[in-house]
Design a protein around this motif. Structure first.
Motif, PDB file in Angstrom:
ATOM      1  N   GLU A   1      -6.588  17.759   0.342  1.00 52.17           N
ATOM      2  CA  GLU A   1      -7.784  17.407   1.332  1.00 52.17           C
ATOM      3  C   GLU A   1      -7.767  15.934   0.538  1.00 52.17           C
ATOM      4  N   THR A   2      -6.902  15.099  -0.364  1.00 51.30           N
ATOM      5  CA  THR A   2      -7.518  13.892  -0.942  1.00 51.30           C
ATOM      6  C   THR A   2      -5.941  12.721  -0.624  1.00 51.30           C
ATOM      7  N   ALA A   3      -6.032  11.716   0.000  1.00 51.83           N
ATOM      8  CA  ALA A   3      -5.272  10.680  -0.450  1.00 51.83           C
ATOM      9  C   ALA A   3      -5.296   9.710  -1.845  1.00 51.83           C
ATOM     10  N   SER A   4      -4.420   9.552  -2.104  1.00 53.36           N
ATOM     11  CA  SER A   4      -4.534   8.645  -3.906  1.00 53.36           C
ATOM     12  C   SER A   4      -3.744   7.936  -3.181  1.00 53.36           C
ATOM     13  N   VAL A   5      -4.404   6.798  -3.337  1.00 50.78           N
ATOM     14  CA  VAL A   5      -3.969   5.424  -2.798  1.00 50.78           C
ATOM     15  C   VAL A   5      -3.836   4.156  -3.598  1.00 50.78           C
ATOM     16  N   TRP A   6      -2.230   3.428  -3.634  1.00 51.77           N
ATOM     17  CA  TRP A   6      -1.694   2.849  -5.168  1.00 51.77           C
ATOM     18  C   TRP A   6      -2.207   1.206  -3.876  1.00 51.77           C
ATOM     19  N   THR A   7      -2.480  -0.174  -4.670  1.00 51.90           N
ATOM     20  CA  THR A   7      -2.533  -1.369  -3.784  1.00 51.90           C
ATOM     21  C   THR A   7      -1.999  -2.125  -4.853  1.00 51.90           C
TER      22      THR A   7
ATOM     23  N   VAL B   1       0.908  -1.215  -0.160  1.00 57.17           N
ATOM     24  CA  VAL B   1      -0.019   0.341  -0.118  1.00 57.17           C
ATOM     25  C   VAL B   1       0.672   1.283   0.086  1.00 57.17           C
ATOM     26  N   VAL B   2       0.545   1.949  -0.333  1.00 56.87           N
ATOM     27  CA  VAL B   2       1.536   3.276  -1.004  1.00 56.87           C
ATOM     28  C   VAL B   2       0.468   4.273  -0.911  1.00 56.87           C
ATOM     29  N   ALA B   3       1.024   5.359  -0.448  1.00 54.34           N
ATOM     30  CA  ALA B   3      -0.326   6.532  -0.597  1.00 54.34           C
ATOM     31  C   ALA B   3       0.090   8.022   0.075  1.00 54.34           C
TER      32      ALA B   3
ATOM     33  N   GLU C   1      -4.993  -7.440  -9.356  1.00 50.84           N
ATOM     34  CA  GLU C   1      -4.512  -6.102 -10.082  1.00 50.84           C
ATOM     35  C   GLU C   1      -4.315  -4.967  -9.523  1.00 50.84           C
ATOM     36  N   GLU C   2      -2.839  -4.002 -10.030  1.00 51.99           N
ATOM     37  CA  GLU C   2      -3.115  -2.907  -8.784  1.00 51.99           C
ATOM     38  C   GLU C   2      -4.529  -2.184  -8.927  1.00 51.99           C
ATOM     39  N   LYS C   3      -4.471  -1.334  -8.343  1.00 47.57           N
ATOM     40  CA  LYS C   3      -5.478  -0.780  -7.494  1.00 47.57           C
ATOM     41  C   LYS C   3      -5.259   0.414  -7.324  1.00 47.57           C
ATOM     42  N   ARG C   4      -5.606   1.549  -7.870  1.00 49.37           N
ATOM     43  CA  ARG C   4      -5.711   2.785  -7.043  1.00 49.37           C
ATOM     44  C   ARG C   4      -7.084   3.489  -7.366  1.00 49.37           C
ATOM     45  N   ILE C   5      -6.892   4.447  -5.827  1.00 45.10           N
ATOM     46  CA  ILE C   5      -8.147   4.639  -5.693  1.00 45.10           C
ATOM     47  C   ILE C   5      -7.816   6.682  -4.897  1.00 45.10           C
ATOM     48  N   SER C   6      -9.062   6.645  -4.468  1.00 45.95           N
ATOM     49  CA  SER C   6      -8.464   8.508  -4.041  1.00 45.95           C
ATOM     50  C   SER C   6     -10.284   8.844  -2.593  1.00 45.95           C
ATOM     51  N   LEU C   7      -9.359   9.064  -1.627  1.00 41.70           N
ATOM     52  CA  LEU C   7     -10.119   9.261  -0.389  1.00 41.70           C
ATOM     53  C   LEU C   7     -10.259  10.680  -0.002  1.00 41.70           C
TER      54      LEU C   7
END
Length: 469
Positions: free
Chosen positions: A384-390, A377-379, A396-402
């Motif tokens: 005000e946004t945390a961009s996260v790569w898992t 996990v890398v963020a 498959e790798e996943k990218r999400i914004s929290l």
């Protein structure tokens, strides 16, 4: 006549003498007034416990004498009386030497109080040496036994409330449980005990222990509830807040996860617990499972600790906030010797670290173990946004914004302030390694471990991966 209808009037005469039932239980004149001639205490080593009654005498407004006593019952036939007959046990006495002429008035009121309490006799122990007091009380005694004086109480009040406050051969309740129900204003009959409020009836069968609830109470369990220590807490709640439970709704017999404690739902507003879980060494695990499996923010304890050989059985209650209690217990997980109340220094340290987490710019986590897939996990936090790569093995790798605050809140639950920089134990058949890096601009702090970890890591990972789903 019922106990609630009885009345004990204070005494007052034209000479300025007043006698009344007082609530100031701890006098101790036998210690503080050693020059007085007539003093008494039943046991010089006794502690102040249980429900006591103090009869106080005043002369022209000044306290001059007192009796302290407690209501007790006989476990077996004794002193010429029967099992479960009640009596007054005199615990303490004191009188100013100048008030000795009013002693008869005080004793007369003691007998009047005994009749009001519905007891059969008054008992004065002779365990301690108070010869002067014994000489005062002897003329009133109907029996002078080796260890006590017995003072018979004539024409005592007979209360219908107490008629069945005794054990029958087919009773399945204990005497202390009967006393508890009596103290909660239950009516005791030969076969059951019931509390009627309006049209609602709450009852306990003496022969089976089965609790029968009013119709508005829902039992979530498969079996009827039986009276025991924890369900006494439920009875305490209902006897006090029955109308509230009727308004909001009450669900009893609730099981939460695999917890052994008893629970009830007061509508959707509050969780009720009938065991003080904050005293349990696994308090965090209990609160964590409650939080995970329910939506309540507030919970309350209703606890009864039955006192052996006592007619007076009370209960305690306390109201709590689940989130704050859970955080307290979480903070204690990695503190030796603490389970629920962390020291103020640790709370301040945690607050400081959590404040620092609000300035976090990057986060990285890596876990590897032969028995399960590796995780990454890398963020990166911007604004005000945390961009996260898992990346999880086999996926498959996943990218999400929290939302930054949601991400930081999970990190704040880790209690990093208690963590060591490194955890290490000898490698076994299935090595387990992990690492976490926190970056604050140009500064970084890391934690890592091999076959060992802080206790909070397990829960932190559960909450983190739940957020990332």
């Amino acid at each position: 006549m019922k106990w609630l209808d009885a009345n004990l009037q204070p005494f007052k005469n034209e000479n300025g003498v007043e006698i009344f039932l007082d609530e100031n239980y701890q006098k101790g004149w036998w210690q503080s007034c050693p020059d007085f001639t007539y003093l008494y205490v039943h046991d010089k080593t006794a502690t102040q416990t249980g429900v006591k009654n103090c009869i106080t005498m005043l002369k022209d407004g000044d306290e001059t004498a007192y009796f302290i006593c407690e209501k007790k019952f006989l476990r077996c036939d004794k002193h010429g009386y029967l099992s479960y007959d009640t009596y007054l046990n005199v615990l303490e006495f004191g009188i100013d030497d100048e008030a000795i002429d009013e002693f008869d008035l005080l004793v007369d009121y003691l007998f009047e109080f005994a009749r009001y309490m519905g007891v059969k006799f008054i008992k004065v122990s002779k365990k301690e040496d108070f010869a002067n007091f014994y000489s005062l009380i002897t003329p009133y005694a109907t029996a002078n036994e080796s260890d006590c004086f017995i003072l018979n109480v004539e024409k005592t009040n007979l209360y219908e409330d107490f008629l069945h406050l005794k054990l029958y051969d087919d009773d399945f309740l204990t005497f202390e449980e009967l006393c508890f129900l009596q103290c909660r204003n239950f009516t005791l009959t030969r076969d059951n005990c019931f509390l009627k409020i309006g049209d609602d009836v709450l009852s306990v069968d003496r022969k089976t222990r089965k609790i029968t609830f009013p119709n508005f109470v829902k039992n979530d369990g498969a079996l009827p509830l039986l009276l025991d220590k924890e369900n006494c807490g439920l009875i305490a709640f209902l006897s006090t807040e029955l109308n509230l439970a009727k308004t909001l709704g009450l669900t009893v017999g609730v099981q939460i996860a695999d917890l052994s404690q008893r629970f009830a739902f007061l509508g959707e507003q509050k969780l009720l617990v009938f065991n003080d879980v904050t005293l349990d060494e696994n308090v965090f695990e209990i609160l964590y499972k409650i939080k995970t499996h329910t939506t309540f923010e507030k919970y309350s304890f209703y606890c009864v600790n039955l006192v052996k050989d006592s007619l007076w059985q009370g209960y305690s209650f306390s109201h709590h906030n689940l989130n704050s209690d859970l955080q307290n217990a979480r903070l204690c997980l990695d503190l030796e010797g603490f389970t629920f109340y962390p020291p103020s220094s640790t709370m301040a340290k945690n607050m400081g670290f959590n404040k620092r987490l609000t300035t976090l710019t990057e986060f990285a986590l890596a876990i590897e173990c032969k028995e399960s897939p590796y995780k990454r996990v890398v963020a990166t936090i911007t604004g005000e946004t945390a961009s996260v790569w898992t990346l999880n093995a086999g996926e498959e790798e996943k990218r999400i914004s929290l939302c930054k605050q949601d991400f930081i809140s999970v990190l704040q639950n880790a209690c990093f302030c208690n963590w060591k920089n490194e955890y290490k134990k000898p490698i076994k058949n299935l090595p387990y390694v992990w690492a976490i890096v926190l970056k604050f601009g140009e500064n970084a702090q890391s934690f890592r471990g091999a076959n060992d970890q802080p206790k909070t890591l397990k829960y932190f990972l559960e909450e983190l991966f739940t957020l990332l789903k």
